[in-house]
Scaffold this motif. Sequence first.
Motif, PDB file in Angstrom:
ATOM      1  N   HIS A  37      13.240  -8.539   9.618  1.00 50.33           N
ATOM      2  CA  HIS A  37      13.355  -8.202   8.614  1.00 50.33           C
ATOM      3  C   HIS A  37      13.543  -7.056   8.239  1.00 50.33           C
ATOM      4  O   HIS A  37      13.502  -7.191   6.769  1.00 50.33           O
ATOM      5  N   GLY A  38      13.070  -5.911   8.936  1.00 48.38           N
ATOM      6  CA  GLY A  38      13.718  -5.078   8.359  1.00 48.38           C
ATOM      7  C   GLY A  38      12.110  -4.407   8.308  1.00 48.38           C
ATOM      8  O   GLY A  38      12.310  -3.034   7.065  1.00 48.38           O
ATOM      9  N   LEU A  39      11.189  -4.518   8.191  1.00 44.07           N
ATOM     10  CA  LEU A  39       9.950  -4.174   6.964  1.00 44.07           C
ATOM     11  C   LEU A  39       9.402  -3.470   8.953  1.00 44.07           C
ATOM     12  O   LEU A  39       8.253  -2.990   7.788  1.00 44.07           O
ATOM     13  N   ALA A  40       9.288  -3.225   9.275  1.00 44.48           N
ATOM     14  CA  ALA A  40       8.476  -2.967  10.461  1.00 44.48           C
ATOM     15  C   ALA A  40       8.307  -1.070  10.549  1.00 44.48           C
ATOM     16  O   ALA A  40       7.011  -0.945  10.140  1.00 44.48           O
ATOM     17  N   PRO A  41       9.532  -0.455   9.645  1.00 43.53           N
ATOM     18  CA  PRO A  41       9.115   1.254   9.655  1.00 43.53           C
ATOM     19  C   PRO A  41       8.061   1.736   8.475  1.00 43.53           C
ATOM     20  O   PRO A  41       7.351   1.713   8.487  1.00 43.53           O
ATOM     21  N   LEU A  42       8.335   0.484   7.397  1.00 45.11           N
ATOM     22  CA  LEU A  42       7.130   0.424   6.732  1.00 45.11           C
ATOM     23  C   LEU A  42       6.655   0.580   6.306  1.00 45.11           C
ATOM     24  O   LEU A  42       5.011   1.354   6.234  1.00 45.11           O
ATOM     25  N   ALA A  43       5.945  -0.928   7.742  1.00 47.16           N
ATOM     26  CA  ALA A  43       4.580  -0.765   7.945  1.00 47.16           C
ATOM     27  C   ALA A  43       4.261  -0.054   8.844  1.00 47.16           C
ATOM     28  O   ALA A  43       2.542   0.152   9.155  1.00 47.16           O
ATOM     29  N   SER A  44       4.747   0.413   9.587  1.00 45.92           N
ATOM     30  CA  SER A  44       4.011   1.493  10.721  1.00 45.92           C
ATOM     31  C   SER A  44       3.329   2.746  10.244  1.00 45.92           C
ATOM     32  O   SER A  44       2.523   3.003  10.399  1.00 45.92           O
ATOM     33  N   TYR A  45       4.494   2.713   8.939  1.00 45.74           N
ATOM     34  CA  TYR A  45       4.098   4.359   7.847  1.00 45.74           C
ATOM     35  C   TYR A  45       2.335   3.660   7.749  1.00 45.74           C
ATOM     36  O   TYR A  45       1.560   4.264   7.613  1.00 45.74           O
ATOM     37  N   ASN A  46       2.378   2.909   6.974  1.00 46.30           N
ATOM     38  CA  ASN A  46       1.172   2.226   6.164  1.00 46.30           C
ATOM     39  C   ASN A  46       0.236   1.886   6.605  1.00 46.30           C
ATOM     40  O   ASN A  46      -1.516   2.519   6.792  1.00 46.30           O
ATOM     41  N   LEU A  47      -0.171   1.547   8.659  1.00 41.54           N
ATOM     42  CA  LEU A  47      -1.140   1.215   9.373  1.00 41.54           C
ATOM     43  C   LEU A  47      -1.395   2.297   9.848  1.00 41.54           C
ATOM     44  O   LEU A  47      -2.705   3.200  10.063  1.00 41.54           O
ATOM     45  N   GLN A  48      -0.366   3.914  10.010  1.00 42.13           N
ATOM     46  CA  GLN A  48      -0.623   5.394  10.806  1.00 42.13           C
ATOM     47  C   GLN A  48      -1.188   6.294   9.288  1.00 42.13           C
ATOM     48  O   GLN A  48      -2.851   6.616   9.584  1.00 42.13           O
ATOM     49  N   TYR A  49      -1.170   5.612   8.288  1.00 49.60           N
ATOM     50  CA  TYR A  49      -1.337   6.911   6.801  1.00 49.60           C
ATOM     51  C   TYR A  49      -2.202   6.572   5.894  1.00 49.60           C
ATOM     52  O   TYR A  49      -2.607   7.260   5.425  1.00 49.60           O
ATOM     53  N   LEU A 219      14.020  -7.515   3.802  1.00 47.17           N
ATOM     54  CA  LEU A 219      13.879  -6.012   3.324  1.00 47.17           C
ATOM     55  C   LEU A 219      15.021  -6.340   1.590  1.00 47.17           C
ATOM     56  O   LEU A 219      14.547  -4.795   1.001  1.00 47.17           O
ATOM     57  N   SER A 220      15.695  -7.082   1.467  1.00 43.08           N
ATOM     58  CA  SER A 220      16.295  -6.762   0.896  1.00 43.08           C
ATOM     59  C   SER A 220      15.772  -7.548  -1.013  1.00 43.08           C
ATOM     60  O   SER A 220      16.344  -7.226  -1.873  1.00 43.08           O
ATOM     61  N   PHE A 221      14.997  -7.997  -0.519  1.00 43.96           N
ATOM     62  CA  PHE A 221      13.503  -8.574  -2.206  1.00 43.96           C
ATOM     63  C   PHE A 221      12.829  -7.772  -1.930  1.00 43.96           C
ATOM     64  O   PHE A 221      12.574  -7.252  -3.055  1.00 43.96           O
ATOM     65  N   VAL A 222      12.949  -6.804  -1.336  1.00 47.22           N
ATOM     66  CA  VAL A 222      11.374  -5.190  -1.228  1.00 47.22           C
ATOM     67  C   VAL A 222      13.083  -4.765  -2.251  1.00 47.22           C
ATOM     68  O   VAL A 222      12.339  -3.700  -3.302  1.00 47.22           O
ATOM     69  N   ASP A 223      13.655  -4.561  -1.453  1.00 47.19           N
ATOM     70  CA  ASP A 223      14.988  -3.223  -2.429  1.00 47.19           C
ATOM     71  C   ASP A 223      14.986  -3.827  -4.147  1.00 47.19           C
ATOM     72  O   ASP A 223      14.751  -2.646  -4.822  1.00 47.19           O
ATOM     73  N   LEU A 224      15.049  -5.349  -4.607  1.00 41.46           N
ATOM     74  CA  LEU A 224      15.475  -5.879  -5.398  1.00 41.46           C
ATOM     75  C   LEU A 224      13.943  -5.428  -6.594  1.00 41.46           C
ATOM     76  O   LEU A 224      13.583  -4.979  -7.561  1.00 41.46           O
ATOM     77  N   ARG A 225      13.113  -5.494  -5.711  1.00 42.23           N
ATOM     78  CA  ARG A 225      11.727  -4.776  -6.004  1.00 42.23           C
ATOM     79  C   ARG A 225      11.387  -3.706  -7.157  1.00 42.23           C
ATOM     80  O   ARG A 225      10.607  -3.798  -8.181  1.00 42.23           O
ATOM     81  N   GLU A 226      11.984  -2.901  -5.692  1.00 41.25           N
ATOM     82  CA  GLU A 226      11.778  -1.460  -6.189  1.00 41.25           C
ATOM     83  C   GLU A 226      12.782  -1.157  -7.843  1.00 41.25           C
ATOM     84  O   GLU A 226      13.062  -0.495  -8.484  1.00 41.25           O
ATOM     85  N   LEU A 227      14.278  -1.761  -7.117  1.00 44.10           N
ATOM     86  CA  LEU A 227      15.113  -1.577  -8.561  1.00 44.10           C
ATOM     87  C   LEU A 227      14.604  -2.565  -9.906  1.00 44.10           C
ATOM     88  O   LEU A 227      14.441  -1.343 -11.199  1.00 44.10           O
ATOM     89  N   MET A 228      13.730  -3.172 -10.038  1.00 44.85           N
ATOM     90  CA  MET A 228      13.781  -4.028 -10.696  1.00 44.85           C
ATOM     91  C   MET A 228      12.372  -3.095 -11.620  1.00 44.85           C
ATOM     92  O   MET A 228      11.526  -3.524 -12.382  1.00 44.85           O
ATOM     93  N   THR A 229      11.348  -2.325 -10.900  1.00 46.98           N
ATOM     94  CA  THR A 229      10.016  -2.231 -10.986  1.00 46.98           C
ATOM     95  C   THR A 229      10.477  -0.279 -11.693  1.00 46.98           C
ATOM     96  O   THR A 229       9.404   0.548 -11.460  1.00 46.98           O
ATOM     97  N   GLY A 230      11.360   0.005 -11.376  1.00 51.40           N
ATOM     98  CA  GLY A 230      12.070   1.256 -11.776  1.00 51.40           C
ATOM     99  C   GLY A 230      11.360   2.643 -10.451  1.00 51.40           C
ATOM    100  O   GLY A 230      11.962   3.593 -11.022  1.00 51.40           O
ATOM    101  N   ALA A 231      11.972   2.216  -9.384  1.00 50.28           N
ATOM    102  CA  ALA A 231      11.730   2.758  -8.311  1.00 50.28           C
ATOM    103  C   ALA A 231      10.540   3.577  -8.608  1.00 50.28           C
ATOM    104  O   ALA A 231      11.005   5.129  -8.398  1.00 50.28           O
ATOM    105  N   LYS A 232       9.180   3.298  -8.731  1.00 52.61           N
ATOM    106  CA  LYS A 232       8.411   4.548  -9.330  1.00 52.61           C
ATOM    107  C   LYS A 232       8.116   5.385  -8.249  1.00 52.61           C
ATOM    108  O   LYS A 232       7.687   6.757  -8.530  1.00 52.61           O
ATOM    109  N   ALA A 233       8.238   4.909  -6.523  1.00 54.92           N
ATOM    110  CA  ALA A 233       8.050   5.919  -5.951  1.00 54.92           C
ATOM    111  C   ALA A 233       9.101   7.148  -6.016  1.00 54.92           C
ATOM    112  O   ALA A 233       8.426   8.386  -5.110  1.00 54.92           O
ATOM    113  N   MET A 234      10.171   7.264  -6.217  1.00 51.01           N
ATOM    114  CA  MET A 234      10.947   8.239  -6.228  1.00 51.01           C
ATOM    115  C   MET A 234      11.085   8.657  -7.926  1.00 51.01           C
ATOM    116  O   MET A 234      10.366   8.311  -8.478  1.00 51.01           O
TER     117      MET A 234
END
Length: 323
Positions: A37-49, A219-234
Amino acid sequence: MAISLLDTIRVLASFDPPRGSLRGAPWEEYVEWAIAHGLAPLASYNLQYRLPGVDAPDWVRDRLLSVYSGSVNDNVMKLVNFKRCVDELEGRKLLLMGAASFADTLYPHVAFRPVLELQLLLKRMDVDGFAGYLAQHEFRPEPNEPPHGALKVVSDGRTAIFLYADVLGAERRAEVQGIFERSHPMKMYGPSLFRPDLEDAVLLVCLEQAREGYQVPWLSFVDLRELMTGAKAMGGVYSRSVDGAVLLERAKAWKLERALYTSLSIVARLFPETAEALGPALPPLRRATRELLDRLVVQPASEPGKMSHVRGSERLRRLLTGQ
């Protein structure tokens, strides 16, 4: 108490994951699911850092880290090669949609958002000409049938480029023209590349999800989550609040009210912390319509592995997309 697959997904798909142990998480099931589902890279970063002490097995970290490294290299290769192709193109207005548009605007690192293919919205009269232009850069037509909505697919053997036009149907070309008029320049790709405005980007994601019968990578729903909540990390073009009134008005004009309701309802179920923010953007559908969509789409799509084509799914897809 055992940690469910959905709980594991929520923690590791967060840009600000809650601290705590994930001991006993269903790692065997989760790792393969996250990769698919395309979420492995984000999961890896969270687990590592971000979550170094959550008791994840070493093999989980190693497996996800290998996917993270591959995502970095693959994204850079595809986007740099695409930039080389279009950097000097002038006199056109091409809209980059989907993954390539979101990787640098919604995600804190380009590796977090795998770019499997590039999606471009063009005016119908420009499709053949741009395909011919890409042929000069070794992009050839793909023999397979294009996915829902695409007119052409070209590839150089490494990167597929989907070309779209009249995404809302021939009878709503005026609305598509509005997408072009509201778009924002992407100067990093030269003078001819643009990206959709925020409210348009939200609805284009909902349209794609509906056309695929909601059998899409999460991953598409994560895209939509960030669009709808104002991409606060960016701090980019999508880092603002969605104008709910504009979104609802545009969804009605595009005949995507059912798709918008369905997509936002799924996001609210997957990520409960977004429910309050998404509530005002839900279209006021009839109760019977809401109950039908909740039962046939929202509930099964919100459970890992439960979404499958239902009887009459093609009819449901047309209902969702106003076609």
